[in-house]
Write an enzyme that holds these catalytic residues in place. Structure first.
Site, PDB file in Angstrom:
ATOM      1  N   HIS B  79     -27.753 -13.959   1.218  1.00 50.64           N
ATOM      2  CA  HIS B  79     -28.970 -13.927   0.393  1.00 50.64           C
ATOM      3  C   HIS B  79     -29.352 -15.356   0.034  1.00 50.64           C
ATOM      4  O   HIS B  79     -28.479 -16.224  -0.136  1.00 50.64           O
ATOM      5  CB  HIS B  79     -28.808 -13.040  -0.843  1.00 50.64           C
ATOM      6  CG  HIS B  79     -27.807 -13.496  -1.857  1.00 50.64           C
ATOM      7  ND1 HIS B  79     -28.083 -14.468  -2.794  1.00 50.64           N
ATOM      8  CD2 HIS B  79     -26.538 -13.110  -2.089  1.00 50.64           C
ATOM      9  CE1 HIS B  79     -27.025 -14.645  -3.567  1.00 50.64           C
ATOM     10  NE2 HIS B  79     -26.056 -13.845  -3.157  1.00 50.64           N
ATOM     11  N   ASP B  81     -31.589 -16.042  -2.555  1.00 50.69           N
ATOM     12  CA  ASP B  81     -31.991 -16.198  -3.959  1.00 50.69           C
ATOM     13  C   ASP B  81     -30.782 -16.578  -4.808  1.00 50.69           C
ATOM     14  O   ASP B  81     -29.634 -16.434  -4.398  1.00 50.69           O
ATOM     15  CB  ASP B  81     -32.642 -14.918  -4.501  1.00 50.69           C
ATOM     16  CG  ASP B  81     -31.722 -13.709  -4.485  1.00 50.69           C
ATOM     17  OD1 ASP B  81     -30.934 -13.569  -3.525  1.00 50.69           O
ATOM     18  OD2 ASP B  81     -31.788 -12.898  -5.434  1.00 50.69           O
ATOM     19  N   ASP B 122     -22.899 -19.359  -4.814  1.00 50.34           N
ATOM     20  CA  ASP B 122     -23.479 -18.011  -4.692  1.00 50.34           C
ATOM     21  C   ASP B 122     -24.940 -18.112  -4.303  1.00 50.34           C
ATOM     22  O   ASP B 122     -25.797 -18.083  -5.160  1.00 50.34           O
ATOM     23  CB  ASP B 122     -23.294 -17.252  -6.005  1.00 50.34           C
ATOM     24  CG  ASP B 122     -23.673 -15.787  -5.917  1.00 50.34           C
ATOM     25  OD1 ASP B 122     -23.907 -15.293  -4.803  1.00 50.34           O
ATOM     26  OD2 ASP B 122     -23.740 -15.142  -6.971  1.00 50.34           O
ATOM     27  N   GLU B 158     -31.270 -10.465  -3.909  1.00 49.49           N
ATOM     28  CA  GLU B 158     -29.948  -9.826  -4.021  1.00 49.49           C
ATOM     29  C   GLU B 158     -29.497  -9.792  -5.468  1.00 49.49           C
ATOM     30  O   GLU B 158     -28.739  -8.912  -5.866  1.00 49.49           O
ATOM     31  CB  GLU B 158     -28.924 -10.587  -3.171  1.00 49.49           C
ATOM     32  CG  GLU B 158     -27.589  -9.855  -2.984  1.00 49.49           C
ATOM     33  CD  GLU B 158     -26.565 -10.087  -4.100  1.00 49.49           C
ATOM     34  OE1 GLU B 158     -25.616  -9.286  -4.196  1.00 49.49           O
ATOM     35  OE2 GLU B 158     -26.716 -11.055  -4.890  1.00 49.49           O
ATOM     36  N   GLU B 159     -29.949 -10.765  -6.270  1.00 46.86           N
ATOM     37  CA  GLU B 159     -29.419 -10.915  -7.637  1.00 46.86           C
ATOM     38  C   GLU B 159     -30.141 -10.066  -8.674  1.00 46.86           C
ATOM     39  O   GLU B 159     -29.899 -10.213  -9.869  1.00 46.86           O
ATOM     40  CB  GLU B 159     -29.491 -12.399  -8.067  1.00 46.86           C
ATOM     41  CG  GLU B 159     -28.672 -13.347  -7.191  1.00 46.86           C
ATOM     42  CD  GLU B 159     -27.160 -13.226  -7.423  1.00 46.86           C
ATOM     43  OE1 GLU B 159     -26.739 -12.284  -8.124  1.00 46.86           O
ATOM     44  OE2 GLU B 159     -26.423 -14.071  -6.890  1.00 46.86           O
ATOM     45  N   GLU B 187     -20.896 -13.826   0.838  1.00 47.01           N
ATOM     46  CA  GLU B 187     -20.634 -13.963  -0.603  1.00 47.01           C
ATOM     47  C   GLU B 187     -19.370 -14.783  -0.801  1.00 47.01           C
ATOM     48  O   GLU B 187     -18.432 -14.702   0.006  1.00 47.01           O
ATOM     49  CB  GLU B 187     -20.443 -12.580  -1.238  1.00 47.01           C
ATOM     50  CG  GLU B 187     -21.682 -11.710  -1.274  1.00 47.01           C
ATOM     51  CD  GLU B 187     -22.648 -12.072  -2.403  1.00 47.01           C
ATOM     52  OE1 GLU B 187     -22.359 -13.015  -3.180  1.00 47.01           O
ATOM     53  OE2 GLU B 187     -23.713 -11.431  -2.491  1.00 47.01           O
ATOM     54  N   HIS B 382     -22.758 -17.670 -10.777  1.00 50.53           N
ATOM     55  CA  HIS B 382     -23.568 -17.421 -11.983  1.00 50.53           C
ATOM     56  C   HIS B 382     -23.183 -18.351 -13.139  1.00 50.53           C
ATOM     57  O   HIS B 382     -23.810 -18.275 -14.193  1.00 50.53           O
ATOM     58  CB  HIS B 382     -23.478 -15.960 -12.465  1.00 50.53           C
ATOM     59  CG  HIS B 382     -23.900 -14.961 -11.431  1.00 50.53           C
ATOM     60  ND1 HIS B 382     -24.201 -13.669 -11.726  1.00 50.53           N
ATOM     61  CD2 HIS B 382     -24.088 -15.069 -10.089  1.00 50.53           C
ATOM     62  CE1 HIS B 382     -24.530 -13.012 -10.626  1.00 50.53           C
ATOM     63  NE2 HIS B 382     -24.460 -13.851  -9.619  1.00 50.53           N
TER      64      HIS B 382
END
Lengths: 405, 405
Positions: B79, B81, B122, B158-159, B187, B382
Site C-alpha cells: 500500500h 498510503d 509502514d 489500506e490505513e 507489510e 504508526h
C-alpha cells in the site's frame, strides 16, 4: 391571570351536597403541576375565612392549624396539583347511564352520580373532604370538636420531580409548621390504609480489566466476563418478604442497567452493573448498605468508587448513586390502632404495605408515623377517564369523622 | 496540485544507493490516506517507463505485470498510503549518533544511516524494494530474469475503513489483473514471514425479559439477570490454539460490549452481549458460526434475531453483526516452501501466524496463498518516530532476489 371563583360552602345544604359542591369547585380550578397558584390562592382564602384556623403559606403550599389545646395533633395532607389534562378538563357530573361512566364504577355504584375529570381521584376527592373537615370541625360544639388538634396541608408539585415537591419544601423551610403524632396523606386508596414504604438504594457494581485488541485477547483482561460473578450473585439472592408492624414488605434486588466495553474489537476494561435494592422498613439505610457492600466500605453519594468489604457484592467496586430511607408504617400507636380498627369495620380491609417510595416517608423522616388513606380508586389515577362516584366522598368523611370526633 | 518530481533510478549508482534513493523519493511525496493521487501518478509514470511491464490503473491503485511466459506468477503488493503525519514529514536521513535515532535501532545498526519519517516502515521501505525489482527484473539477462512472472500492486487506502481499500476495489473491478500462484504483501515484518490469519465473527447474544417498576420487580422478568448464563458460558469456554500448515493460530472468544436496561428504576426487558469469536483457518465461516449458534440457526448479517440451535450460545437470541473468513497460510506449495527455507537460512526465523485480519486474507479469498513479508520493524508502524535503517532495504532485496531469480 386565571379568573377563578372563591371556594364557598353553603351552610344550608346537606353534608353530602356540601362535599360534592366543594369537589366540583376545586376540580373546576385548573391546577396541573407548575400552575397550582390559583387553586392555592382560593384554598388559602377559603381557609382564612374559618376563624378557628391559623393559616400560613409557603410557595403554593397552604398550611392551616387548629389550636383547641388537645394533647395530640394529626396532620391531614393532600397535594393540589394534577398530572396534565387529556381532554378531561373541565370536570363534568355524569348522571347514571352516561356512557362515560366506567363499567366497574357503574356496577359498584348504580343510580349514582359520578364526577368525571382530571384530579377526580388523584387527589381532589380527598382534598374536598379535608377542606370540609377544616371548615366544619370548628370546636364550637361537641359534634364539631375533634379529639386531637388538626393541621391541614394542601401542597403543590407532588406529581413532578422530588426537588419541586411542596411538602418537602415546607418541611425544610418551616419544620415547626409540620408537627404532630400521626399523619394521613389522602392519596386514593379506596379508603384503605397503605402504610410505610420500602427504602431504596442504587449503586453501580464495577469490574475492571485491561484493554487489548480482541485479536490478542490474552494480552488483556475481560471486565465484562468478570461481571458474570455479579449477575450470578443477583440470581442467587433470594429477596425476602418482611413483616413490619403487621404489614408485609416485599424486598427486591435487581440490576436495572448494565454497560461495558469501548469498541467491538476491544477487550473491555470496565463493566458497570447498576443495582437497585428495595429494602423493608425493618432496616435503616446504613443496615441496607451493609447488607450489600459491608458496613465499612465507605461508599457514599458522590465519593466515587470503593471496594465492597462484605455483603452481597463483597470484593467488587461500588459507587453509590442514590439512597432513600424506608419508613415504618407506624401503626403501633393507639391513634393508628383506632384507625386500623375503624377501617376494618367499615371496609373489611386490612392495612397494606406501600411498596414504592411516597410522601409518607417524608413524615416518617420527621418522626411522624404516616399512612396513605383517601377516596377514589388508585388504579384510575393519571387515567384519561379518571372519575369518582359521589358516595366516595361521604365514605371518607364518615371514616375520618368517626376517628377524629 | 501537489508539485512532485518524477521518480527516477540512476543506472550508474550502486544497488544500495538506488534502493535508498527510491525510498527517499517516495517518502518525499506526501500520501496520507485520501491523498495518494500524486504518489500513484508518479508510481504509474515510473512503471510505464519500464518497457517490460504492462501497467494498468484503477483509482489510485497501480498494477504492473511482466509477461516472460513463465509457468507461475507471483504477486508483490504494497500500500502507498500512510497514516496521518505528526511532525514527521518530510523525511530526513539521520547520520549515526543523531539523537532522533531510536536506541534499539542504534544498537542493532551502529554506524548506519537511518531514514526517519512517516511511512518509513509502514510501508514505503518495502514499496521501494518492489519498485526496484519492478524496474530491474527486466528479463534481459539471466541475472535479471525471474523464475516466475511477477505482478506488482501498489494500492491506496489500506490505513482506513475497508470499504475504501484499493486492493479490495481492484480485485472486485478487475479480478483478471490480480492472478497468480502466491502473493507477498510487504507489510513490515523485519523480513520474517507472517502467514494466513484468523477469521472473525461478531454477533449480539440477546436475552429478553418483561419490564416493570423496580419497586414491583416480581411483576417483571429481569433480562440482565438472564445474561449471567451468557457470561458464564464465555468464562467456561477454553479458547484453542490450532496448528494449520505448521503455524499456531490462537483463537479467542470475548464479549466486547454489553448493554441493557431502560432506566434506573425499571426492570430491564432486554440485554445484549456483543461477542467476538476469532477462529483459526482450519474453520470456514460456516463452521465457526455453527460452533457458536448451531448449524441451522439461520442468523445472517442484516436478518435480525434468531435463536441459537446449538453451539456455545444454544437457546439464546443471536443477531449477526460482522463476519470475515479466515485465511490459511498457504505455505505447503513448493514456491512457499522455498521462501520459508530462505528466510530461515538468512534470518533464523520461522513463519508466524498472523492474528488479526489483514489484506493477505483478500488474496486467500481469491484462492491465492499469501503472506506478509517486508522491511522494517512492525512495532514502529504508526509511531511518531517511525524510521528504518538503510540496510533493511538491501536485506529485503537480497531475500526476494534469491527467491525469485
Amino acid at each position: 391571570m386565571t379568573n377563578t371563583q372563591p371556594i364557598t360552602l353553603n351552610p344550608a345544604a346537606s353534608r353530602d351536597a356540601q362535599l360534592a359542591d366543594l369537589l366540583t369547585q376545586i376540580m373546576e380550578i385548573f391546577s396541573v403541576s407548575d400552575a397550582e397558584g390559583p387553586l392555592a390562592d382560593e384554598t388559602e382564602a377559603f381557609l382564612k375565612r374559618q376563624p378557628h384556623l391559623t393559616v400560613r403559606r409557603h410557595g403554593d403550599t397552604v398550611v392551616a392549624s387548629t389550636d383547641f389545646g388537645k394533647a395530640s395533633r394529626v396532620i391531614l395532607a393532600g397535594h393540589i396539583d394534577t398530572v396534565p389534562v387529556i381532554d378531561n378538563f373541565p370536570p363534568r357530573w355524569l348522571e347514571p347511564g352516561d356512557p362515560l361512566i366506567r363499567e366497574d364504577i357503574a356496577e359498584a355504584h348504580p343510580d349514582e352520580r359520578v364526577l368525571w375529570g382530571r384530579g377526580a381521584t388523584d387527589m381532589k376527592a380527598s382534598d374536598a373532604v379535608m377542606l370540609y373537615l377544616a371548615a366544619t370541625l370548628d370546636g364550637r360544639t361537641p359534634q364539631t370538636t375533634p379529639k386531637v388538634d388538626l393541621t391541614y396541608v394542601f401542597y403543590d408539585h407532588e406529581e413532578v420531580a422530588a426537588e419541586k415537591n411542596g411538602l418537602r419544601k415546607v418541611v425544610e423551610a418551616h419544620p415547626d409548621w409540620i408537627q404532630g403524632e400521626f399523619a394521613i396523606i389522602g392519596e386514593p386508596t379506596n379508603c384503605g390504609i397503605e402504610g410505610g414504604c420500602n427504602g431504596t438504594i442504587r449503586f453501580d457494581v464495577v469490574t475492571h480489566g485491561v484493554a487489548a485488541h480482541s485479536a490478542r485477547a490474552w494480552m488483556g483482561e475481560n471486565a465484562i466476563h468478570k461481571a458474570a460473578g455479579i449477575l450470578n450473585r443477583l440470581n442467587d439472592y433470594q429477596p425476602a418478604t418482611v413483616n413490619v408492624d403487621g404489614l408485609d414488605y416485599r424486598e427486591g434486588l435487581n440490576a436495572t442497567l448494565i454497560s461495558g466495553g469501548k469498541g467491538t474489537n476491544v477487550i473491555p476494561d470496565e463493566c458497570r452493573v447498576h443495582v437497585n435494592y428495595r429494602f423493608a422498613p425493618d432496616k435503616s439505610l446504613a443496615e441496607a448498605k451493609a447488607l450489600m457492600m459491608g458496613a465499612d466500605a465507605g461508599a457514599e453519594l458522590g465519593n466515587g468508587e470503593h471496594v465492597a468489604t462484605g455483603g452481597v457484592f463483597e470484593g467488587y467496586g461500588i459507587e453509590m448513586k442514590d439512597e432513600s430511607p424506608s419508613a415504618r408504617p407506624g401503626l403501633a400507636a393507639p391513634l393508628a390502632q383506632d384507625l386500623v380498627r375503624l377501617v376494618r369495620e367499615r371496609t373489611g380491609r386490612e392495612p397494606l404495605a406501600k411498596l414504592g417510595w411516597t410522601d409518607v416517608a417524608r413524615f416518617s423522616q420527621l418522626g411522624i408515623p404516616a399512612v396513605n388513606l383517601g377516596a377514589g380508586d388508585p388504579l384510575l389515577a393519571h387515567k384519561h377517564d379518571e372519575q369518582v362516584p359521589e358516595s366516595d366522598l361521604s365514605a371518607l368523611a364518615d371514616l375520618l369523622l368517626a376517628w377524629l370526633v
